[in-house]
Motif scaffolding. Structure first.
Motif, PDB file in Angstrom:
ATOM      1  N   VAL A  94       0.837  -1.200   0.000  1.00  0.00           N
ATOM      2  CA  VAL A  94       0.000   0.000   0.000  1.00  0.00           C
ATOM      3  C   VAL A  94       0.872   1.251   0.000  1.00  0.00           C
ATOM      4  O   VAL A  94       0.594   2.220  -0.710  1.00  0.00           O
ATOM      5  CB  VAL A  94      -0.947   0.006   1.216  1.00  0.00           C
ATOM      6  CG1 VAL A  94      -1.654   1.351   1.345  1.00  0.00           C
ATOM      7  CG2 VAL A  94      -1.972  -1.107   1.100  1.00  0.00           C
ATOM      8  N   ALA A  95       1.941   1.243   0.793  1.00  0.00           N
ATOM      9  CA  ALA A  95       2.838   2.402   0.857  1.00  0.00           C
ATOM     10  C   ALA A  95       3.457   2.688  -0.508  1.00  0.00           C
ATOM     11  O   ALA A  95       3.571   3.845  -0.926  1.00  0.00           O
ATOM     12  CB  ALA A  95       3.924   2.158   1.896  1.00  0.00           C
ATOM     13  N   GLU A  96       3.860   1.650  -1.227  1.00  0.00           N
ATOM     14  CA  GLU A  96       4.425   1.830  -2.568  1.00  0.00           C
ATOM     15  C   GLU A  96       3.394   2.433  -3.514  1.00  0.00           C
ATOM     16  O   GLU A  96       3.686   3.359  -4.276  1.00  0.00           O
ATOM     17  CB  GLU A  96       4.904   0.487  -3.119  1.00  0.00           C
ATOM     18  CG  GLU A  96       6.259   0.029  -2.601  1.00  0.00           C
ATOM     19  CD  GLU A  96       6.794  -1.130  -3.418  1.00  0.00           C
ATOM     20  OE1 GLU A  96       5.984  -1.958  -3.886  1.00  0.00           O
ATOM     21  OE2 GLU A  96       8.020  -1.196  -3.608  1.00  0.00           O
ATOM     22  N   ALA A  97       2.172   1.891  -3.471  1.00  0.00           N
ATOM     23  CA  ALA A  97       1.108   2.400  -4.339  1.00  0.00           C
ATOM     24  C   ALA A  97       0.752   3.838  -3.977  1.00  0.00           C
ATOM     25  O   ALA A  97       0.492   4.665  -4.852  1.00  0.00           O
ATOM     26  CB  ALA A  97      -0.124   1.503  -4.233  1.00  0.00           C
ATOM     27  N   ALA A  98       0.738   4.142  -2.676  1.00  0.00           N
ATOM     28  CA  ALA A  98       0.417   5.493  -2.225  1.00  0.00           C
ATOM     29  C   ALA A  98       1.424   6.501  -2.754  1.00  0.00           C
ATOM     30  O   ALA A  98       1.063   7.594  -3.207  1.00  0.00           O
ATOM     31  CB  ALA A  98       0.376   5.533  -0.700  1.00  0.00           C
ATOM     32  N   GLU A  99       2.696   6.133  -2.711  1.00  0.00           N
ATOM     33  CA  GLU A  99       3.732   7.036  -3.217  1.00  0.00           C
ATOM     34  C   GLU A  99       3.591   7.232  -4.723  1.00  0.00           C
ATOM     35  O   GLU A  99       3.747   8.345  -5.236  1.00  0.00           O
ATOM     36  CB  GLU A  99       5.116   6.474  -2.889  1.00  0.00           C
ATOM     37  CG  GLU A  99       6.253   7.406  -3.287  1.00  0.00           C
ATOM     38  CD  GLU A  99       7.610   6.904  -2.827  1.00  0.00           C
ATOM     39  OE1 GLU A  99       8.612   7.547  -3.164  1.00  0.00           O
ATOM     40  OE2 GLU A  99       7.664   5.870  -2.127  1.00  0.00           O
ATOM     41  N   ALA A 100       3.248   6.166  -5.428  1.00  0.00           N
ATOM     42  CA  ALA A 100       3.114   6.240  -6.883  1.00  0.00           C
ATOM     43  C   ALA A 100       1.960   7.139  -7.308  1.00  0.00           C
ATOM     44  O   ALA A 100       2.022   7.790  -8.354  1.00  0.00           O
ATOM     45  CB  ALA A 100       2.922   4.838  -7.461  1.00  0.00           C
ATOM     46  N   HIS A 101       0.912   7.207  -6.492  1.00  0.00           N
ATOM     47  CA  HIS A 101      -0.292   7.942  -6.877  1.00  0.00           C
ATOM     48  C   HIS A 101      -0.533   9.196  -6.044  1.00  0.00           C
ATOM     49  O   HIS A 101      -1.594   9.816  -6.159  1.00  0.00           O
ATOM     50  CB  HIS A 101      -1.511   7.019  -6.779  1.00  0.00           C
ATOM     51  CG  HIS A 101      -1.457   5.853  -7.722  1.00  0.00           C
ATOM     52  ND1 HIS A 101      -1.521   5.994  -9.090  1.00  0.00           N
ATOM     53  CD2 HIS A 101      -1.311   4.520  -7.493  1.00  0.00           C
ATOM     54  CE1 HIS A 101      -1.437   4.802  -9.662  1.00  0.00           C
ATOM     55  NE2 HIS A 101      -1.308   3.897  -8.716  1.00  0.00           N
ATOM     56  N   GLY A 102       0.418   9.578  -5.208  1.00  0.00           N
ATOM     57  CA  GLY A 102       0.285  10.810  -4.443  1.00  0.00           C
ATOM     58  C   GLY A 102      -0.779  10.762  -3.368  1.00  0.00           C
ATOM     59  O   GLY A 102      -1.412  11.778  -3.065  1.00  0.00           O
ATOM     60  N   LEU A 103      -0.975   9.585  -2.773  1.00  0.00           N
ATOM     61  CA  LEU A 103      -1.962   9.459  -1.705  1.00  0.00           C
ATOM     62  C   LEU A 103      -1.340   9.880  -0.383  1.00  0.00           C
ATOM     63  O   LEU A 103      -0.174   9.596  -0.119  1.00  0.00           O
ATOM     64  CB  LEU A 103      -2.473   8.019  -1.611  1.00  0.00           C
ATOM     65  CG  LEU A 103      -3.013   7.418  -2.911  1.00  0.00           C
ATOM     66  CD1 LEU A 103      -3.522   6.008  -2.672  1.00  0.00           C
ATOM     67  CD2 LEU A 103      -4.097   8.294  -3.506  1.00  0.00           C
ATOM     68  N   GLY A 104      -2.142  10.548   0.468  1.00  0.00           N
ATOM     69  CA  GLY A 104      -1.571  11.091   1.682  1.00  0.00           C
ATOM     70  C   GLY A 104      -2.212  10.658   2.971  1.00  0.00           C
ATOM     71  O   GLY A 104      -1.652  10.861   4.043  1.00  0.00           O
ATOM     72  N   ALA A 105      -3.403  10.062   2.906  1.00  0.00           N
ATOM     73  CA  ALA A 105      -4.088   9.672   4.138  1.00  0.00           C
ATOM     74  C   ALA A 105      -5.181   8.673   3.807  1.00  0.00           C
ATOM     75  O   ALA A 105      -5.569   8.500   2.645  1.00  0.00           O
ATOM     76  CB  ALA A 105      -4.685  10.891   4.840  1.00  0.00           C
ATOM     77  N   ALA A 106      -5.675   8.020   4.851  1.00  0.00           N
ATOM     78  CA  ALA A 106      -6.781   7.077   4.700  1.00  0.00           C
ATOM     79  C   ALA A 106      -7.700   7.195   5.903  1.00  0.00           C
ATOM     80  O   ALA A 106      -7.274   7.563   6.998  1.00  0.00           O
ATOM     81  CB  ALA A 106      -6.264   5.644   4.569  1.00  0.00           C
ATOM     82  N   ALA A 107      -8.971   6.899   5.679  1.00  0.00           N
ATOM     83  CA  ALA A 107      -9.956   6.847   6.759  1.00  0.00           C
ATOM     84  C   ALA A 107     -10.622   5.484   6.734  1.00  0.00           C
ATOM     85  O   ALA A 107     -10.921   4.944   5.663  1.00  0.00           O
ATOM     86  CB  ALA A 107     -10.998   7.950   6.594  1.00  0.00           C
ATOM     87  N   LEU A 108     -10.842   4.921   7.922  1.00  0.00           N
ATOM     88  CA  LEU A 108     -11.468   3.610   8.054  1.00  0.00           C
ATOM     89  C   LEU A 108     -12.745   3.768   8.868  1.00  0.00           C
ATOM     90  O   LEU A 108     -12.700   4.186  10.032  1.00  0.00           O
ATOM     91  CB  LEU A 108     -10.534   2.613   8.748  1.00  0.00           C
ATOM     92  CG  LEU A 108      -9.222   2.267   8.024  1.00  0.00           C
ATOM     93  CD1 LEU A 108      -8.127   3.270   8.378  1.00  0.00           C
ATOM     94  CD2 LEU A 108      -8.764   0.861   8.386  1.00  0.00           C
ATOM     95  N   LEU A 109     -13.888   3.448   8.255  1.00  0.00           N
ATOM     96  CA  LEU A 109     -15.186   3.609   8.897  1.00  0.00           C
ATOM     97  C   LEU A 109     -15.867   2.253   9.029  1.00  0.00           C
ATOM     98  O   LEU A 109     -16.099   1.571   8.027  1.00  0.00           O
ATOM     99  CB  LEU A 109     -16.087   4.545   8.080  1.00  0.00           C
ATOM    100  CG  LEU A 109     -15.545   5.934   7.752  1.00  0.00           C
ATOM    101  CD1 LEU A 109     -16.606   6.741   7.019  1.00  0.00           C
ATOM    102  CD2 LEU A 109     -15.089   6.661   9.003  1.00  0.00           C
ATOM    103  N   PRO A 110     -16.216   1.837  10.245  1.00  0.00           N
ATOM    104  CA  PRO A 110     -16.903   0.561  10.427  1.00  0.00           C
ATOM    105  C   PRO A 110     -18.398   0.679  10.139  1.00  0.00           C
ATOM    106  O   PRO A 110     -19.000   1.747  10.292  1.00  0.00           O
ATOM    107  CB  PRO A 110     -16.662   0.247  11.906  1.00  0.00           C
ATOM    108  CG  PRO A 110     -16.556   1.602  12.546  1.00  0.00           C
ATOM    109  CD  PRO A 110     -15.922   2.503  11.523  1.00  0.00           C
ATOM    110  N   SER A 111     -18.985  -0.428   9.701  1.00  0.00           N
ATOM    111  CA  SER A 111     -20.438  -0.571   9.625  1.00  0.00           C
ATOM    112  C   SER A 111     -20.827  -1.731  10.525  1.00  0.00           C
ATOM    113  O   SER A 111     -20.111  -2.732  10.601  1.00  0.00           O
ATOM    114  CB  SER A 111     -20.892  -0.849   8.185  1.00  0.00           C
ATOM    115  OG  SER A 111     -20.676   0.273   7.365  1.00  0.00           O
TER     116      SER A 111
END
Length: 318
Positions: free
Chosen positions: A72-89
């Protein structure tokens, strides 16, 4: 075409029989490197942020995407991703699924992704976790603000146990940080209560500018009080997509027919994701022509469940 700050999302489900958290669905837009990661990831039920949300039932915002794994870290760097949110249902008070949303960074991006939670012994909400882009002043203010029940967007969601959209943060009388929103160019706000039966776990906020929206379309769908089983739009913001807004004005969905995304999320009591225009076409969206002409490529429907009953569905498209 406007690029949204919500870059990708995935739906994961805890599996107690195999003691794993299993990938269910996702949308990825231009994040092709991220698309192949779930099939390569075996996640134990007690592993990482997904495992933490599954066990505690508490939503989470993370900025160090390496916590989600090396791939995920590699993909995030490749696509300029900076954060994530996790929401339960939840189903009957237990975590049934986890919505994982990825947000991109950008040189001119302005957005706030926040979790507001209750303070023990005090009947008000304070900032628990956050991700701010291009909003240094607004971020500083937010750490000193508390919301009693009914006050501001977090307090309103707490009091009503319903989601709410603020279409113009700078002029909204009920938005207590409106001066900061105006000076920083924030436009649209979405508040989403995370409820476990009757207990508020937190209020999730997404605030963004018109130039760099988190999503291009924000909608809330609720049951018509005079027509049980029929969903109508209670709020909608379309970011200049006039044809789509017009196509949505008289739209209704029948829950019993699982007709459309809001109805599918309502009947299943779980989030629903669509990835790409082909998936939207196959889903038989009533507004498909307007969605296609607007250049939208993903849709996300999230149900708000209180005491095992759906109260509303939030629909995002981008």
């Amino acid at each position: 075409m406007t690029q949204t700050l919500l870059a990708a999302a995935e739906l994961w489900r805890p599996n107690t029989q195999s003691s794993t958290i299993d990938f269910q669905a996702g949308f990825y837009g231009e994040c092709e490197t991220l698309r192949g990661v779930p099939s390569q990831s075996a996640i134990a039920l007690d592993q990482g942020p997904l495992g933490q949300v599954a066990s505690t039932g508490q939503p989470m915002i993370i900025e160090e995407l390496s916590e989600l794994g090396f791939l995920v870290a590699e993909a995030a760097e490749a696509h300029g991703l900076g954060a994530a949110a996790l929401l339960p249902s939840y189903t009957q008070g237990k975590v049934e699924s986890i919505l994982l949303m990825y947000f991109r960074r950008g040189a001119d991006a302005k957005c706030a992704v926040e979790l507001w939670a209750g303070t023990k012994g005090r009947f008000e909400l304070s900032l628990d976790q956050s991700f701010h882009l291009g909003l240094d002043r607004f971020a500083r203010i937010s750490h000193y603000v508390n919301f009693p029940k009914g006050a501001g967007l977090p307090g309103q969601c707490w009091e009503t146990a319903l989601p709410s959209i603020v279409p113009d943060l700078a002029t909204a009388k009920g938005f207590l940080r409106s001066s900061g929103a105006e000076s920083d160019g924030l436009a649209v706000g979405l508040g989403l209560p995370i409820m476990q039966r009757t207990e508020l776990r937190s209020v999730f906020l997404m605030l963004s500018s018109a130039a760099t929206p988190i999503a291009r379309v924000h909608e809330i769908w609720m049951e018509d009080p005079e027509k049980p089983g029929v969903l109508t739009r209670s709020q909608g913001v379309y970011g200049g997509l006039v044809d789509l807004a017009n196509a949505s004005n008289e739209l209704v969905f029948a829950v019993s027919d699982k007709d459309g995304l809001p109805a599918r999320a309502w009947s299943s009591e779980q989030p629903v994701l669509l990835d790409g225009i082909e998936a939207m076409s196959e889903a038989g969206l009533k507004r498909f022509d307007a969605v296609r002409d607007a250049g939208l490529s993903y849709a996300l429907a999230y149900p708000v469940v209180v005491v095992d009953s759906v109260r509303a569905v939030v629909l995002l498209m981008g």
